[in-house]
Design an enzyme around this catalytic site. Sequence first.
Site, mmCIF file in Angstrom:
data_model
loop_
_atom_site.group_PDB
_atom_site.id
_atom_site.type_symbol
_atom_site.label_atom_id
_atom_site.label_comp_id
_atom_site.label_asym_id
_atom_site.label_seq_id
_atom_site.Cartn_x
_atom_site.Cartn_y
_atom_site.Cartn_z
ATOM 1 N N ILE A 190 0.827 -1.223 0.000
ATOM 2 C CA ILE A 190 0.000 0.000 0.000
ATOM 3 C C ILE A 190 0.849 1.256 0.000
ATOM 4 O O ILE A 190 0.324 2.367 0.019
ATOM 5 C CB ILE A 190 -0.956 0.027 1.219
ATOM 6 C CG1 ILE A 190 -0.171 -0.086 2.529
ATOM 7 C CG2 ILE A 190 -2.002 -1.067 1.105
ATOM 8 C CD1 ILE A 190 -1.045 0.041 3.778
ATOM 9 N N GLY A 191 2.165 1.112 -0.025
ATOM 10 C CA GLY A 191 3.021 2.288 -0.068
ATOM 11 C C GLY A 191 4.490 1.897 -0.018
ATOM 12 O O GLY A 191 4.852 0.845 0.482
ATOM 13 N N THR A 192 5.323 2.775 -0.567
ATOM 14 C CA THR A 192 6.763 2.539 -0.572
ATOM 15 C C THR A 192 7.469 3.794 -0.106
ATOM 16 O O THR A 192 7.149 4.897 -0.553
ATOM 17 C CB THR A 192 7.258 2.167 -1.983
ATOM 18 O OG1 THR A 192 6.581 0.981 -2.412
ATOM 19 C CG2 THR A 192 8.741 1.912 -1.988
ATOM 20 N N GLY A 193 8.420 3.634 0.812
ATOM 21 C CA GLY A 193 9.184 4.755 1.336
ATOM 22 C C GLY A 193 10.638 4.654 0.944
ATOM 23 O O GLY A 193 11.029 3.853 0.094
ATOM 24 N N GLY A 194 11.465 5.498 1.588
ATOM 25 C CA GLY A 194 12.868 5.564 1.249
ATOM 26 C C GLY A 194 13.618 4.288 1.553
ATOM 27 O O GLY A 194 14.574 3.942 0.860
ATOM 28 N N GLY A 212 11.860 1.211 2.808
ATOM 29 C CA GLY A 212 11.015 0.043 2.992
ATOM 30 C C GLY A 212 9.660 0.218 2.334
ATOM 31 O O GLY A 212 9.316 1.298 1.848
ATOM 32 N N LYS A 237 5.696 -2.870 7.901
ATOM 33 C CA LYS A 237 6.748 -2.081 7.255
ATOM 34 C C LYS A 237 7.966 -2.975 7.079
ATOM 35 O O LYS A 237 8.627 -3.343 8.045
ATOM 36 C CB LYS A 237 7.107 -0.850 8.080
ATOM 37 C CG LYS A 237 8.141 0.034 7.390
ATOM 38 C CD LYS A 237 8.185 1.434 7.929
ATOM 39 C CE LYS A 237 8.847 1.493 9.283
ATOM 40 N NZ LYS A 237 9.013 2.884 9.750
ATOM 41 N N ASP A 289 11.833 13.621 13.350
ATOM 42 C CA ASP A 289 11.286 13.617 11.983
ATOM 43 C C ASP A 289 9.767 13.798 12.005
ATOM 44 O O ASP A 289 9.025 13.046 11.369
ATOM 45 C CB ASP A 289 11.661 12.323 11.259
ATOM 46 C CG ASP A 289 11.431 12.419 9.744
ATOM 47 O OD1 ASP A 289 11.219 13.535 9.254
ATOM 48 O OD2 ASP A 289 11.464 11.377 9.067
#
Length: 544
Positions: free
Chosen positions: A240-244, A246, A262, A362
């Site tokens: 459902i999503g991709t980050g920097g 993971g 995650k 962050d």
Amino acid sequence: MSGVNLSSNVFNGPLPSSIGNLTSLTSLSLQVNKFNGSIPSEIGNLTNLIRLNLSKNRFDGAIPLEIGNLRNLKFLDLSSNNFVGKIPVELENLIELTQLDLHNNSLSGSIPSFRRNSYLHDLNLSQNHLKGPIPHSIKGHFPNTAFLGNEDLNQFDETQAHRRRSSIMNYMMVFILLAVIFISCIVVGLCFIFRCATKSMQLETIEKNGNFLSIWNYDGKIAYEDIINATEDFDLKYCIGTGGYGSVYRARLPNGKVVALKKLHRLEAEDPTFDKSFQNEVKYLTELRHRSIIKLHGFCLHRRCMFLVYEYMENGSLFCALRYDIEAVELDWSKRVNLVQDIAHALSYIHHECAWPIIHRDISSNNILLNNKMQGFVSDFGTARLLDHDSSSNVTANIAGTYGYIAPELAYTLVVNEKCDVYSFGVVAMETMMGEHPGDIVSTLLTSFGEDIMLHKILDLRLPFPRENSIVRSIVLIVSLALACLSANPKSRPTMKQVLEAFLARKLPLAKPFHEISLAQLRDNDRSWLEGGSIEASSRLSDE
């Protein structure tokens, strides 16, 4: 007549069938309204249409087959409505079509081949109920994100499926032979498993060769195999999503619980920096207990497979909610006020109420997640660190955080303390009220130069003007506190405990109309907009 643009209004009701009389139209844009009902079949009379955008409305029923008559159509956007039924194969008649967006509906059935749509270069069918294989004619021509959110959609073709079944059969034969050979070891194996299970119920983590191998037993039912089975070994269709560093997966466990996973990318898992971030997140989230901080249900930290198991947030991040009009309108003033206060409560907790104070480092709208009630939760503690009040030990070798939310002093001091989180909170609070990142407004407001700006001019225009007195007073207070948090001098910023006290204090009535309050007054701590000229708790914000 060549084009009609009625987008971003509040038109409602069904689309009249007389729309079919406008046969000379080349462009029809009705997006971001409240039109409902089914699209009349007469729309097929608009054969000169090149562009048709009906997105972000409340249309329902089936997509009319007559749209296939619009042979000159190049752009078709029916996304974010309530369409049901199959995608009409008649869309293949639109041989000039270059862009097709049907995402965020309730469409079902299989995907047409789109063989005749040779100019199609932009396709989005995500967030529907489509099933079956992706046709060969379009598979590989579009990114996987074009098909996400269709849980019954196969991400592999029939040939691959046949090979996979054959491979499984071969493995089963091998396993049967191995089972016969090692049948004598079953009793010993069961004893060993029982011993490990007993030990895992007593310990939160097990360390083996320097790697964490444990999964929490949430409700006594989650096991490592449950995670793998629920995601089919982290199949892309659950992503459902991709980050920097993971990807995030949605998984429904055997007990019915939906969780977010995650998972660290394989290459990043071998990087000690990312490994440290993951271990940080486990370390802090296992100790934090707050209603506005994301809950960690379990984890697996191992070179082969590193992931965290969180509670699932149905509405994604605050950043995405503010970016899309429908979600932004659903996040009304009351919800936004509560959300900002919840974030303040969570930050006050980690700064002042934990046994060892923690700096998040962050805080951004991307790291504020929303549940199905649009309540906010602070997430992503990968860069967090314990606060040591001996400032010399808080010097960092690199700057962690998200661009646009980082406190300005970090660029030259590299000293990390809780006032860095306070600054980031100020940016998020302003972003929540404005509906977008404050950008250059921050630097403009925090100097004595430049044109003054009225408060009501910066509020999110997608929401109706706030009328309720309590909401108006809360908005004024939030912006006032946010500007104090954005002070260029860290010592002039309030602590999160002081911010929280200001929210909890009695709010005095406004002494002047809302539209006469300026940001300069709020920035300069000018209390003329309040009855009595002062406000409890917030008057103490600059004590430090």
